[in-house]
Design a protein around this motif. Structure first.
Motif, PDB file in Angstrom:
ATOM      1  N   SER A   1      32.793  77.374  21.252  1.00  0.00           N
ATOM      2  CA  SER A   1      32.767  76.306  20.954  1.00  0.00           C
ATOM      3  C   SER A   1      34.017  75.296  21.224  1.00  0.00           C
TER       4      SER A   1
ATOM      5  N   PHE B   1      28.295  75.642  16.677  1.00  0.00           N
ATOM      6  CA  PHE B   1      29.457  76.203  16.987  1.00  0.00           C
ATOM      7  C   PHE B   1      30.260  76.499  15.935  1.00  0.00           C
ATOM      8  N   ILE B   2      29.911  76.253  14.650  1.00  0.00           N
ATOM      9  CA  ILE B   2      30.412  76.572  13.824  1.00  0.00           C
ATOM     10  C   ILE B   2      29.884  77.396  12.574  1.00  0.00           C
TER      11      ILE B   2
ATOM     12  N   SER C   1      37.435  73.273  21.129  1.00  0.00           N
ATOM     13  CA  SER C   1      38.678  73.600  20.300  1.00  0.00           C
ATOM     14  C   SER C   1      38.798  73.003  18.819  1.00  0.00           C
TER      15      SER C   1
ATOM     16  N   CYS D   1      30.205  69.563  16.273  1.00  0.00           N
ATOM     17  CA  CYS D   1      29.898  70.715  17.240  1.00  0.00           C
ATOM     18  C   CYS D   1      28.623  71.520  16.792  1.00  0.00           C
TER      19      CYS D   1
ATOM     20  N   SER E   1      40.604  77.982  12.001  1.00  0.00           N
ATOM     21  CA  SER E   1      39.206  78.809  12.290  1.00  0.00           C
ATOM     22  C   SER E   1      39.481  80.055  11.644  1.00  0.00           C
TER      23      SER E   1
ATOM     24  N   CYS F   1      36.473  71.095  15.944  1.00  0.00           N
ATOM     25  CA  CYS F   1      35.078  70.848  15.328  1.00  0.00           C
ATOM     26  C   CYS F   1      35.186  69.915  13.879  1.00  0.00           C
TER      27      CYS F   1
ATOM     28  N   LEU G   1      34.984  78.705  13.902  1.00  0.00           N
ATOM     29  CA  LEU G   1      34.659  78.429  15.176  1.00  0.00           C
ATOM     30  C   LEU G   1      33.815  79.477  15.878  1.00  0.00           C
TER      31      LEU G   1
END
Length: 181
Positions: free
Chosen positions: A173, A149-150, A175, A146, A119, A177, A169
């Motif tokens: 979110s 959440f990104i 852990s 997700c 991330s 994605c 992320l």
């Protein structure tokens, strides 16, 4: 001495007037409608097999064969189209040749189709490889595991490269994605 009057009717011989070349992609219906200068003309056609498949001889007003190219280079189908004028004379015209180029459908051939990115870090550039030289490539975002959440990510593009991008992320979110293109 006898005399008689005779009437001689000369009917027009039909000639194919529609465009005689076309290009389609593999797996597409040809849907070619031949035309002629004589109203009411019908058509018959013959074709032979080659490296393309799906072509059939027939008759009617439309050639609707679904043509396939299973190779990596364009292939060609030829139809010999013969026009026939309307009843009662059914005058046959000369055959014309329709040439159909059938383009192959490219398949992605990348050996590696995934990568892991931390991330906030830059992803690797993805070079899309195909089995067809010079294929036009259009890529687009397909799915995310997700949603919401990104951080920002590329959604679509043209060309054989998905550029590197910073993927982040967002707070709250999961852990892990995954994005799929």
């Amino acid at each position: 001495s006898c005399s008689a009057d005779f009437t001689v009717t000369v009917n027009t011989v039909p000639v194919v007037t529609s465009l005689l070349t076309t290009t389609i992609c593999s797996g597409t219906a040809l849907n070619y409608t031949p035309t002629a200068q004589v109203p009411g003309t019908t058509f018959s056609w013959t074709t032979s097999t080659g490296s393309c498949t799906g072509n059939n001889s027939g008759q009617g007003t439309t050639i609707s064969d679904v043509l396939f190219n299973n190779g990596n280079e364009p292939c060609t189908v030829q139809y010999q189209i013969t026009p026939m004028g309307p009843a009662p004379t059914n005058c046959l015209g000369s055959a014309s040749t329709l040439v159909v180029e059938v383009l192959p459908v490219a398949q992605v051939t990348n050996a590696t189709n995934s990568q892991v990115v931390v991330s906030g870090q830059l992803s690797a550039t993805v070079h899309i490889e195909t089995n067809v030289t010079g294929a036009n490539v259009r890529w687009e975002f397909f799915d995310v595991t997700c949603p919401g959440f990104i951080g920002p990510y590329l959604t679509n593009g043209t060309g054989p490269v998905i550029p590197a991008q910073i993927l982040t992320l967002l707070p709250g979110s999961p852990s892990v994605c995954s994005l799929r293109y």
